[in-house]
Design a protein around this motif. Sequence first.
Motif, PDB file in Angstrom:
ATOM      1  N   LEU A 160       0.828  -1.205   0.000  1.00  0.00           N
ATOM      2  CA  LEU A 160       0.000   0.000   0.000  1.00  0.00           C
ATOM      3  C   LEU A 160       0.865   1.258   0.000  1.00  0.00           C
ATOM      4  CD1 LEU A 160      -2.729  -1.010   2.589  1.00  0.00           C
ATOM      5  CD2 LEU A 160      -2.873  -1.031   0.100  1.00  0.00           C
ATOM      6  N   SER A 161       0.336   2.270  -0.651  1.00  0.00           N
ATOM      7  CA  SER A 161       1.013   3.566  -0.619  1.00  0.00           C
ATOM      8  C   SER A 161       1.057   4.068   0.823  1.00  0.00           C
ATOM      9  CB  SER A 161       0.244   4.553  -1.487  1.00  0.00           C
ATOM     10  OG  SER A 161       0.571   5.868  -1.127  1.00  0.00           O
ATOM     11  N   PRO A 162       2.193   4.643   1.239  1.00  0.00           N
ATOM     12  CA  PRO A 162       2.287   5.155   2.612  1.00  0.00           C
ATOM     13  C   PRO A 162       1.179   6.143   2.941  1.00  0.00           C
ATOM     14  CG  PRO A 162       4.406   5.298   1.509  1.00  0.00           C
ATOM     15  CD  PRO A 162       3.426   4.829   0.485  1.00  0.00           C
ATOM     16  N   VAL A 163       0.748   6.897   1.943  1.00  0.00           N
ATOM     17  CA  VAL A 163      -0.331   7.855   2.182  1.00  0.00           C
ATOM     18  C   VAL A 163      -1.620   7.114   2.511  1.00  0.00           C
ATOM     19  CG1 VAL A 163      -1.627   9.764   1.203  1.00  0.00           C
ATOM     20  CG2 VAL A 163       0.764   9.472   0.608  1.00  0.00           C
ATOM     21  N   VAL A 164      -1.859   6.037   1.782  1.00  0.00           N
ATOM     22  CA  VAL A 164      -3.044   5.223   2.047  1.00  0.00           C
ATOM     23  C   VAL A 164      -2.955   4.615   3.443  1.00  0.00           C
ATOM     24  CG1 VAL A 164      -4.257   3.117   1.358  1.00  0.00           C
ATOM     25  CG2 VAL A 164      -3.520   4.746  -0.382  1.00  0.00           C
ATOM     26  N   LEU A 167      -3.789   7.201   5.992  1.00  0.00           N
ATOM     27  CA  LEU A 167      -5.206   7.584   6.037  1.00  0.00           C
ATOM     28  C   LEU A 167      -6.066   6.470   6.624  1.00  0.00           C
ATOM     29  CD1 LEU A 167      -5.606   9.618   2.752  1.00  0.00           C
ATOM     30  CD2 LEU A 167      -5.649  10.441   5.096  1.00  0.00           C
ATOM     31  N   ASP A 274       7.187   9.204   4.958  1.00  0.00           N
ATOM     32  CA  ASP A 274       5.878   9.320   4.307  1.00  0.00           C
ATOM     33  C   ASP A 274       4.683   9.089   5.240  1.00  0.00           C
ATOM     34  OD1 ASP A 274       7.723   9.416   2.334  1.00  0.00           O
ATOM     35  OD2 ASP A 274       6.838   7.868   1.075  1.00  0.00           O
ATOM     36  N   VAL A 278       1.969  12.085   6.819  1.00  0.00           N
ATOM     37  CA  VAL A 278       0.533  12.173   6.566  1.00  0.00           C
ATOM     38  C   VAL A 278      -0.267  11.904   7.844  1.00  0.00           C
ATOM     39  CG1 VAL A 278      -1.377  11.342   5.153  1.00  0.00           C
ATOM     40  CG2 VAL A 278       0.910  11.457   4.192  1.00  0.00           C
TER      41      VAL A 278
END
Lengths: 340, 350
Positions: A160-164, A167, A274, A278
Amino acid sequence: MTVSNPNIATSGAARVFGRLYGAVMNLPERPMRWAQAALPDGRLGWLFVGPNLLIFGIFTFLPIVIDFYYSGTGGTNLLPTDRPWVGPENFASLLDCKNYLDPNSCVRDQFWYAIWNTAEFVVLQVSLMLVFSLITALVLNRKIIGRGFFRAAFFYPVLLSPVVVALIWKWVLQRDGVLNAAFIAGGLDPVDWLLNARSAFGWTVFVSIWAHMGFYTLILLAGLQAIPADIYEAAAMDAAPPFRVFRRITLPLLMPSVLVVLVLGLIRAVQIFDEVYVLTGGGPGSATTYLVEFIYNTGFSSQVRQYGLAAAASLLLAGVLLVLTLIQLRGMRGKGDTRG
Amino acid sequence: MGKLARMLTATRGRGRMDWTDWASYLYLVLGTLLMLGPVVWLGLSSLKSPSGLIEFPPTLLPQEQARATVPNYPNPLPLYRITKGDHAGQTLAEVRKIGLQATMVDPAGPETLIRVPVDDRAKVMRFHAAWDNYTDLMRKFDFGRYLWNSVFITTVATIITLLMNSMAAFALSKYRFAGRDAVFLLMLATLMIPPTIILVPNYLIAAVLGLTDNPWGVIWPAVATPTGVFLLRQYMLTLPDDLIEAARMDNASEWRIYWKIVLPLSRPALAVLAIFSVMWRWNEFLWPMVVLGRNEKFTLPLALNSFQGELTTQWNYLLAMTVVTLVPVTVIFAFLQRQITQGIASAGVK
C-alpha cells in the motif's frame, strides 16, 4: 516481449501491440548497426550501458557533489552561483549545543528533537518489528491450513502507498473513530490518539510496523525454508529437546536472514517519512518529527527555504546510513539496500 | 517451555492438533484481522453517507434512515419505530418535529396524525451504499486528472525502466569491455545512496532542466533503478551464451540479439521488475511532493495528502479517494501474489 510468444499474441489487441512493439524496437537497428561497424570491438557495451549510466550520473552522482557544495552555502537562492559561501557554518549551527541531550539548549533545536525522536523510533520500531516478523515467520513455516492466505494477509499492507496507510489509520484513530467506539463500549474514556505526544509517537511506531512487517517476515520465511530438513531429522534422531533445536539449529542458521532484516530495517527506519508525515504531520508539537521530515521542512515546506542547512543535515544522515551500510556489507556480502 | 519450543522449531506438525497448533491459528487469525481489518473498515466506511459517517458509535455497514412514500405528502417521510406509549411496536413516518414532540402518521392510515415524544422512538435503518461518494469525485474534485497523472507517470516510467535497465544488464552480463566491472560496482554503489539524502540537489537539477511541475520530473530521476539492473543482470547471466553466438553467426546485429533473443528469454525477471516498478511509482510520495509544486500536476498520493488537509469535514470523499488509490495495487497483488513474494524472497527487493 509479446512478439515471440505464441500464447499471448492470439488476441487482436495483443497482435496490434506486438506489431507496435516490434516497429519501435526496430528503430535503433540502423544506427546500432552503424555503431557496431564503426566502434572497435568491445566498445558497444558502453552504448547499452550509456542511457542508464547517464541518468545515474545526472540524478545520483552529480547530486552528491552538489550536496557537498550546498552544505557550505547559505541564503535562500536555488542556483549555486547565487549562493554565498559560508563554509562549515551550517554544520556548526546544526551541531551547536550546550547539552546534546537537551534539544532546547541547541541552536537548531528542531534538528535535535528530530535526532532524539528518530533514535527512539528506530530502536523501538526495529526491535519490535524483528520480534513480530520472526514470530510470524516461525508460525507460517509450520504446517498450517491456509498458509498462502495468511502469508498474503500479513504481506498485503507492504504494497500500500504510505499515504493510504496513514489515512487508513487516521480514520481508525480519529476522535469519533472505531477504536474510540470500542473503548467506550468497553467502559473506557475515548482518547485523542494523535493529539497526545506519547500516544502519537506510539502510533507512528505501530503503523510503520504494520506497514512493513510483511516484507521482513517474507525474508525470514525464505531463510527458514532454506534450512535443510535433514538437519532437523538428525536432531530428532538424537532426541534433542525442541528448545535446544531452536537455539542450536534454527537460530544460528537463520542468523544471516536476521541480520539482513536488522540492517535493512535500520536503514529504512532512520529514513522514516511518508506515513508519519501524513498521519501526524510531525506533531503534536515536534513529538513525531523525524530526521527526513526535518530536512523536508527546512528545505521545502517553509517560506524561507534553507537549502544549505537541509543539505548539511542530509549529509549527516548520509553518514549514519553509511555506517549502517558498512555493517551490512561486513555481515553478508552482495545484498544491498535494494530499493528503486 | 518444551511445548513452546516445539512451536518455535517445528517445520511440519503431525498427528492431532495440540495447543501449539491452536496458538498458531489464534495468532494468525488475530494477525489477519489486524492487517486486513482496517482496510476493510476503510472500504465499508467509504460507502457511507456523510450523516452515516458522523454516527457514533459507528455502524459496521453503510446505512441510512428508511423512508416511505405516504399518500398526501409530496416527499418520502423518514420512518421511526415507536418504542414506548400507546403505539409501541408500530412503525410510523414523521411529518414534522416541533421541540420534543413529533407529529407522525401511520403509512397505512395517513389520515390520523399521531403525536409522539421524540425520546419514545428509534430510527428505522436500512442498508444503503452511498456510491455518489465515488461518482462525485470526478465531478467535484477533478479526480480524473490526478488518476491520469498517476497512470501516466507509472506507465511511462515503467516502460523506460524496463528498457534502460535491461539494456544495461545485457551489456553487463553478455559483454566484456574495459570498465565493465567498474560500471557494475558504480551501479551497485547507488543502492547505498537513498533518495532522501540527495533531495535538495535533485530539486536543483530538476529546476535547471525545467522538470519541476512536470511529470517528467518524477519519471526521469526514477527510471535508472540499480535494483532493476542488478536483478536483470543476475538473471541474464544464467542465459546460455551459445544462443547469442549462434545469432551472431547468422549475422544478427547486436541490437537484434538484445531485443529478439535476450529480452524474450528474460521475461520472468522483467515481469518481476515491472511489478516492482509499478508499485514504486504508484506509491511514491516524497520526491513527487518536492518536484510537483502545482496542484493540477499532482499524483494520487499527493492529491490525497492535500485533500486530507482540506477535507477534514468531508471524510466521505477522502475515504473514497483512498479506496480508489489502493484498488490497483490490491488487484495486482491478487493476481500476481506468487511473483511478488517470490521476487522479494529471492532478491530481497521491495
